[in-house]
Structure formats: structure tokens, C-alpha cells
Motif scaffolding. Structure first.
Motif, PDB file in Angstrom:
ATOM      1  N   LEU A 244       0.831  -1.208   0.000  1.00  0.00           N
ATOM      2  CA  LEU A 244       0.000   0.000   0.000  1.00  0.00           C
ATOM      3  C   LEU A 244       0.867   1.261   0.000  1.00  0.00           C
ATOM      4  CD1 LEU A 244      -2.800  -1.042   2.533  1.00  0.00           C
ATOM      5  CD2 LEU A 244      -2.982  -0.885   0.041  1.00  0.00           C
ATOM      6  N   ASP A 245       1.939   1.265   0.783  1.00  0.00           N
ATOM      7  CA  ASP A 245       2.848   2.416   0.781  1.00  0.00           C
ATOM      8  C   ASP A 245       3.472   2.620  -0.594  1.00  0.00           C
ATOM      9  OD1 ASP A 245       2.253   2.811   3.414  1.00  0.00           O
ATOM     10  OD2 ASP A 245       4.041   1.769   4.173  1.00  0.00           O
ATOM     11  N   TYR A 246       3.815   1.517  -1.248  1.00  0.00           N
ATOM     12  CA  TYR A 246       4.391   1.619  -2.597  1.00  0.00           C
ATOM     13  C   TYR A 246       3.376   2.205  -3.583  1.00  0.00           C
ATOM     14  CZ  TYR A 246       6.094   0.122  -7.155  1.00  0.00           C
ATOM     15  OH  TYR A 246       6.487   0.094  -8.474  1.00  0.00           O
ATOM     16  N   ALA A 247       2.104   1.709  -3.494  1.00  0.00           N
ATOM     17  CA  ALA A 247       1.083   2.233  -4.414  1.00  0.00           C
ATOM     18  C   ALA A 247       0.818   3.717  -4.150  1.00  0.00           C
ATOM     19  CB  ALA A 247      -0.205   1.425  -4.264  1.00  0.00           C
ATOM     20  N   ALA A 248       0.747   4.110  -2.863  1.00  0.00           N
ATOM     21  CA  ALA A 248       0.514   5.531  -2.543  1.00  0.00           C
ATOM     22  C   ALA A 248       1.690   6.400  -2.994  1.00  0.00           C
ATOM     23  CB  ALA A 248       0.289   5.683  -1.042  1.00  0.00           C
ATOM     24  N   ALA A 249       2.900   5.928  -2.782  1.00  0.00           N
ATOM     25  CA  ALA A 249       4.081   6.699  -3.212  1.00  0.00           C
ATOM     26  C   ALA A 249       4.138   6.803  -4.732  1.00  0.00           C
ATOM     27  CB  ALA A 249       5.348   6.042  -2.665  1.00  0.00           C
ATOM     28  N   LYS A 250       3.772   5.714  -5.386  1.00  0.00           N
ATOM     29  CA  LYS A 250       3.779   5.725  -6.845  1.00  0.00           C
ATOM     30  C   LYS A 250       2.753   6.727  -7.387  1.00  0.00           C
ATOM     31  CE  LYS A 250       3.120   2.680 -10.819  1.00  0.00           C
ATOM     32  NZ  LYS A 250       2.783   1.313 -11.266  1.00  0.00           N
ATOM     33  N   GLU A 251       1.553   6.668  -6.775  1.00  0.00           N
ATOM     34  CA  GLU A 251       0.511   7.597  -7.234  1.00  0.00           C
ATOM     35  C   GLU A 251       0.887   9.050  -6.950  1.00  0.00           C
ATOM     36  OE1 GLU A 251      -4.338   8.244  -6.693  1.00  0.00           O
ATOM     37  OE2 GLU A 251      -3.251   6.642  -5.620  1.00  0.00           O
ATOM     38  N   ALA A 252       1.479   9.329  -5.797  1.00  0.00           N
ATOM     39  CA  ALA A 252       1.906  10.705  -5.467  1.00  0.00           C
ATOM     40  C   ALA A 252       2.994  11.184  -6.407  1.00  0.00           C
ATOM     41  CB  ALA A 252       2.383  10.749  -4.014  1.00  0.00           C
ATOM     42  N   ALA A 253       3.918  10.270  -6.758  1.00  0.00           N
ATOM     43  CA  ALA A 253       4.999  10.648  -7.673  1.00  0.00           C
ATOM     44  C   ALA A 253       4.435  10.952  -9.057  1.00  0.00           C
ATOM     45  CB  ALA A 253       6.030   9.522  -7.733  1.00  0.00           C
ATOM     46  N   GLU A 254       3.461  10.123  -9.488  1.00  0.00           N
ATOM     47  CA  GLU A 254       2.872  10.384 -10.806  1.00  0.00           C
ATOM     48  C   GLU A 254       2.157  11.735 -10.824  1.00  0.00           C
ATOM     49  OE1 GLU A 254       0.381   7.082 -11.589  1.00  0.00           O
ATOM     50  OE2 GLU A 254       2.030   5.693 -12.118  1.00  0.00           O
ATOM     51  N   ARG A 255       1.394  12.038  -9.760  1.00  0.00           N
ATOM     52  CA  ARG A 255       0.700  13.334  -9.718  1.00  0.00           C
ATOM     53  C   ARG A 255       1.699  14.499  -9.698  1.00  0.00           C
ATOM     54  NH1 ARG A 255      -4.177  12.377  -5.312  1.00  0.00           N
ATOM     55  NH2 ARG A 255      -5.411  10.903  -6.602  1.00  0.00           N
ATOM     56  N   LYS A 256       2.730  14.341  -8.896  1.00  0.00           N
ATOM     57  CA  LYS A 256       3.724  15.417  -8.828  1.00  0.00           C
ATOM     58  C   LYS A 256       4.384  15.633 -10.179  1.00  0.00           C
ATOM     59  CE  LYS A 256       7.789  16.855  -6.217  1.00  0.00           C
ATOM     60  NZ  LYS A 256       8.756  16.491  -5.164  1.00  0.00           N
ATOM     61  N   PHE A 257       4.693  14.493 -10.839  1.00  0.00           N
ATOM     62  CA  PHE A 257       5.323  14.604 -12.153  1.00  0.00           C
ATOM     63  C   PHE A 257       4.362  15.269 -13.149  1.00  0.00           C
ATOM     64  CE2 PHE A 257       6.415  12.695 -16.292  1.00  0.00           C
ATOM     65  CZ  PHE A 257       7.730  13.173 -16.407  1.00  0.00           C
ATOM     66  N   GLU A 258       3.082  14.912 -13.096  1.00  0.00           N
ATOM     67  CA  GLU A 258       2.111  15.525 -14.002  1.00  0.00           C
ATOM     68  C   GLU A 258       1.946  17.028 -13.714  1.00  0.00           C
ATOM     69  OE1 GLU A 258      -1.412  13.273 -13.475  1.00  0.00           O
ATOM     70  OE2 GLU A 258      -0.723  11.506 -14.628  1.00  0.00           O
ATOM     71  N   GLN A 259       1.904  17.380 -12.425  1.00  0.00           N
ATOM     72  CA  GLN A 259       1.773  18.800 -12.083  1.00  0.00           C
ATOM     73  C   GLN A 259       2.983  19.612 -12.578  1.00  0.00           C
ATOM     74  OE1 GLN A 259       1.147  18.983  -7.882  1.00  0.00           O
ATOM     75  NE2 GLN A 259      -0.986  18.184  -7.983  1.00  0.00           N
ATOM     76  N   GLU A 260       4.165  19.049 -12.358  1.00  0.00           N
ATOM     77  CA  GLU A 260       5.367  19.756 -12.810  1.00  0.00           C
ATOM     78  C   GLU A 260       5.353  19.945 -14.339  1.00  0.00           C
ATOM     79  OE1 GLU A 260       8.685  17.600 -11.361  1.00  0.00           O
ATOM     80  OE2 GLU A 260       8.474  18.268  -9.280  1.00  0.00           O
ATOM     81  N   ILE A 261       4.966  18.864 -15.023  1.00  0.00           N
ATOM     82  CA  ILE A 261       4.918  18.985 -16.497  1.00  0.00           C
ATOM     83  C   ILE A 261       3.871  20.026 -16.929  1.00  0.00           C
ATOM     84  CG2 ILE A 261       4.327  17.734 -18.600  1.00  0.00           C
ATOM     85  CD1 ILE A 261       5.610  15.253 -17.367  1.00  0.00           C
ATOM     86  N   MET A 262       2.663  19.982 -16.269  1.00  0.00           N
ATOM     87  CA  MET A 262       1.612  20.941 -16.617  1.00  0.00           C
ATOM     88  C   MET A 262       2.040  22.377 -16.331  1.00  0.00           C
ATOM     89  SD  MET A 262      -1.353  21.333 -17.940  1.00  0.00           S
ATOM     90  CE  MET A 262      -2.006  19.681 -17.940  1.00  0.00           C
ATOM     91  N   VAL A 263       2.630  22.596 -15.170  1.00  0.00           N
ATOM     92  CA  VAL A 263       3.071  23.968 -14.815  1.00  0.00           C
ATOM     93  C   VAL A 263       4.138  24.464 -15.782  1.00  0.00           C
ATOM     94  CG1 VAL A 263       4.255  25.338 -13.063  1.00  0.00           C
ATOM     95  CG2 VAL A 263       2.403  23.773 -12.400  1.00  0.00           C
ATOM     96  N   ASN A 264       5.086  23.598 -16.045  1.00  0.00           N
ATOM     97  CA  ASN A 264       6.145  24.009 -16.993  1.00  0.00           C
ATOM     98  C   ASN A 264       5.567  24.285 -18.392  1.00  0.00           C
ATOM     99  OD1 ASN A 264       8.124  23.768 -15.027  1.00  0.00           O
ATOM    100  ND2 ASN A 264       8.457  21.567 -15.456  1.00  0.00           N
ATOM    101  N   TRP A 265       4.599  23.482 -18.778  1.00  0.00           N
ATOM    102  CA  TRP A 265       4.007  23.695 -20.110  1.00  0.00           C
ATOM    103  C   TRP A 265       3.250  25.020 -20.150  1.00  0.00           C
ATOM    104  CZ3 TRP A 265      -1.294  23.489 -21.676  1.00  0.00           C
ATOM    105  CH2 TRP A 265      -1.478  23.529 -23.045  1.00  0.00           C
ATOM    106  N   ILE A 266       2.484  25.307 -19.050  1.00  0.00           N
ATOM    107  CA  ILE A 266       1.731  26.574 -19.034  1.00  0.00           C
ATOM    108  C   ILE A 266       2.688  27.769 -18.994  1.00  0.00           C
ATOM    109  CG2 ILE A 266       0.162  27.957 -17.634  1.00  0.00           C
ATOM    110  CD1 ILE A 266      -1.207  25.320 -16.826  1.00  0.00           C
ATOM    111  N   VAL A 267       3.684  27.648 -18.127  1.00  0.00           N
ATOM    112  CA  VAL A 267       4.643  28.774 -18.027  1.00  0.00           C
ATOM    113  C   VAL A 267       5.363  28.993 -19.355  1.00  0.00           C
ATOM    114  CG1 VAL A 267       6.781  29.510 -16.911  1.00  0.00           C
ATOM    115  CG2 VAL A 267       4.922  28.527 -15.546  1.00  0.00           C
TER     116      VAL A 267
END
Length: 299
Positions: A244-267
Motif C-alpha cells: 500500500l505504501d508503494y502504491a501511494a508513493a507511486k501515485e503521489a509521484a505520478e501526480r507530482k510529475f504531471e503537475q510539474e509537467i503541466m506547470v512548466n508547459w503553461i509557463v
């Protein structure tokens, strides 16, 4: 003295060979109930001196009948009707103290048999007069009588002097035979039986402790099974938690990576849309807005 030697010689017989005699009337029959089977055995003949019969003739009695006869004999000879005061139990003395008259005739013959009839001097008178009668009637020659009398006196003197020594030797022999044939086997048997009783008692105690040991081992096994069960539950809990910790960490990493990509794309898109001319216009518009706001503002 002769009776003493005879009695001591009789006592030399080993006590180990003594046996209990079942007292019963001649041709007496008795029906004995079997202890083990509970059924009545066949009627058997029990005669006097049964043990003196050869083994080929007599039939060996079973243990139950022997016990029955012993109890019956004890009830008869040691029951409440027994006059122990006037008829006490006979005890054989170890040594017989006895005095003698004329070196060879026991004094009890005079005191018990002749004294009530002849008195004190009658016993001696009987011996002396009997000797004179034999000599008077010439039943024995004087010469032969002298030789025999001398032989008797010498034999009595030897018995008087050496009889006590021979008696002591016989006593030592009797004690030695008693020790070898009776006391030593009895002590060895008692020690062996005591050892066997102690071993059997230990085994009985061990047998009694078997259920307790079984329960203790069963409780120990239950505790071990409970420990293994709890350990396995802990392992399952740790494995599930790690997943469960692995799945939660994986999901958090994916969201963080998506947010960073989205922010960089908008900027990057905003930066690409801003030109120097549009930046200048926006700057002038901001100044105008600030001036308008300054006029309407009150202090």
C-alpha cells in the motif's frame, strides 16, 4: 550333658530349611473358593505332614488355597478362644542350661519324675541301691562293673570339661549357619525387594506424572502455534502495508510529475505568448489603472 549336646546338634539344622506345616485332621477335606475366578475349586485332600510326601504324590496348592489355609490356621490357633495365659506360645531357647547328677544324669529327671514319689534322698538311694542290687545278684561281674564304672566316670569327666567347649563351638557353628542360611539371604532379599519397591514406586510416580507432562507439552505446543500464527499475521500486515505504501508513493509521484509537467508547459506557453510590444502595452495599461485607482482612493 548328653541331652544338651543332642539339643544343640538338633539346632544345627539350617533355619532356612524350616517350613510351615499346615495343620489339619487326617483325610480332612476343604472346598476353597478361587480368588481370581470366583468359582469353587475341586475338593482336595489335605493330610498331616503334607510337605513330607514326595512331589510326585502331592499336588502343589495354588496361592489362593495357601492363603485360605493360613488364615484358617491363624483363626484356630490364635483366635479369641485360645488360652494364651495357660498355654503360651512355645519358644525354643538358643542355649539349654542344665545341671547333672553323677556327671551324666540330668537333674530334671530327679526333680520332675522321681522327687514327687521318692523325695529328696530317694533319687540318690534309687541309683545306689540299683547298683548294689545288680552287684548282689551278679547280673554284672565285679571286674566288668569296675571297668564300666571307670569308663563312665572318665566319660562324664571328659563331658564335664570338654562339653562346654564343644557347646561354644556348636553355638558358633549354629550362629554361622543361621547367618549364612537365614539372615544373609533374608537381608539380601529385603534389600533387593526394597530396591525393587523403590524402582516400582518411582515408575508409578512417573506414570502418574505422564498426564501432567502431556498437558504441559500440549500447552507449550499451543503457545508455539499461537506465536507462529501471530508472527505470520505480522508478516502479512507488513507485506500489505509495504504494498500500500508503494502504491501511494507511486501515485503521489505520478501526480507530482504531471503537475510539474503541466506547470512548466503553461509557463512556457505564457512566456512564448508574451512579446516585447505586448509587454509594453500591458505595462502602460497597469500604470493607467494605478493612476485611476489613486484618484478614486480617499485618505
Amino acid at each position: 550333658m548328653l541331652s544338651t549336646l543332642v539339643s544343640k546338634t538338633t539346632l544345627v539344622r539350617p533355619l532356612a530349611n524350616l517350613r510351615a506345616i499346615v495343620l489339619a485332621r487326617p483325610a480332612a477335606t476343604s472346598a476353597v473358593a478361587s480368588v481370581e475366578s470366583g468359582e469353587e475349586n475341586k475338593v482336595k485332600e489335605v493330610y498331616e505332614n503334607w510337605d513330607d510326601y514326595p512331589k510326585s504324590v502331592r499336588e502343589e496348592l495354588p496361592l489362593s488355597e495357601k492363603i485360605h489355609y493360613w488364615k484358617k490356621a491363624n483363626e484356630i490357633f490364635f483366635g479369641p478362644q485360645r488360652d494364651v495365659k495357660n498355654f503360651p506360645d512355645f519358644e525354643t531357647p538358643d542355649t539349654i542350661k542344665e545341671s547333672y547328677n553323677f556327671y551324666m544324669i540330668p537333674s530334671r529327671w530327679f526333680t520332675e519324675s522321681l522327687y514327687p514319689r521318692l523325695g529328696v534322698s530317694g533319687c540318690y538311694s534309687l541309683v545306689v541301691l540299683s547298683s548294689l542290687f545288680i552287684l548282689n545278684k551278679e547280673l554284672v561281674d565285679m571286674h566288668e562293673m569296675t571297668e564300666r564304672l571307670t569308663t563312665v566316670i572318665a566319660f562324664g569327666f571328659v563331658l564335664t570339661k570338654l562339653g562346654s567347649m564343644y557347646g561354644v563351638a556348636l553355638d558358633k557353628k549354629i550362629n554361622q549357619r543361621r547367618k549364612e542360611d537365614y539372615e544373609d539371604p533374608l537381608n539380601n532379599a529385603l534389600s533387593t525387594y526394597n530396591t525393587q519397591i523403590a524402582d516400582i514406586t518411582t515408575k508409578i510416580d512417573t506414570t502418574k506424572a505422564i498426564p501432567i507432562v502431556y498437558e504441559a507439552k500440549q500447552e507449550t505446543l499451543d503457545l508455539q502455534l499461537e506465536s507462529q500464527y501471530r508472527q505470520r499475521i505480522q508478516d502479512v500486515y507488513a507485506a500489505v502495508k509495504n504494498r500500500l505504501d508503494y502504491a501511494a508513493a507511486k501515485e503521489a509521484a505520478e501526480r507530482k510529475f504531471e503537475q510539474e509537467i503541466m506547470v512548466n508547459w503553461i509557463v512556457d506557453g505564457v512566456k512564448a505568448a508574451i512579446t516585447p510590444q505586448s509587454e509594453k502595452q500591458n505595462f502602460m495599461t497597469c500604470i493607467k489603472n494605478l493612476q485611476a485607482l489613486s484618484k478614486t482612493a480617499t485618505v
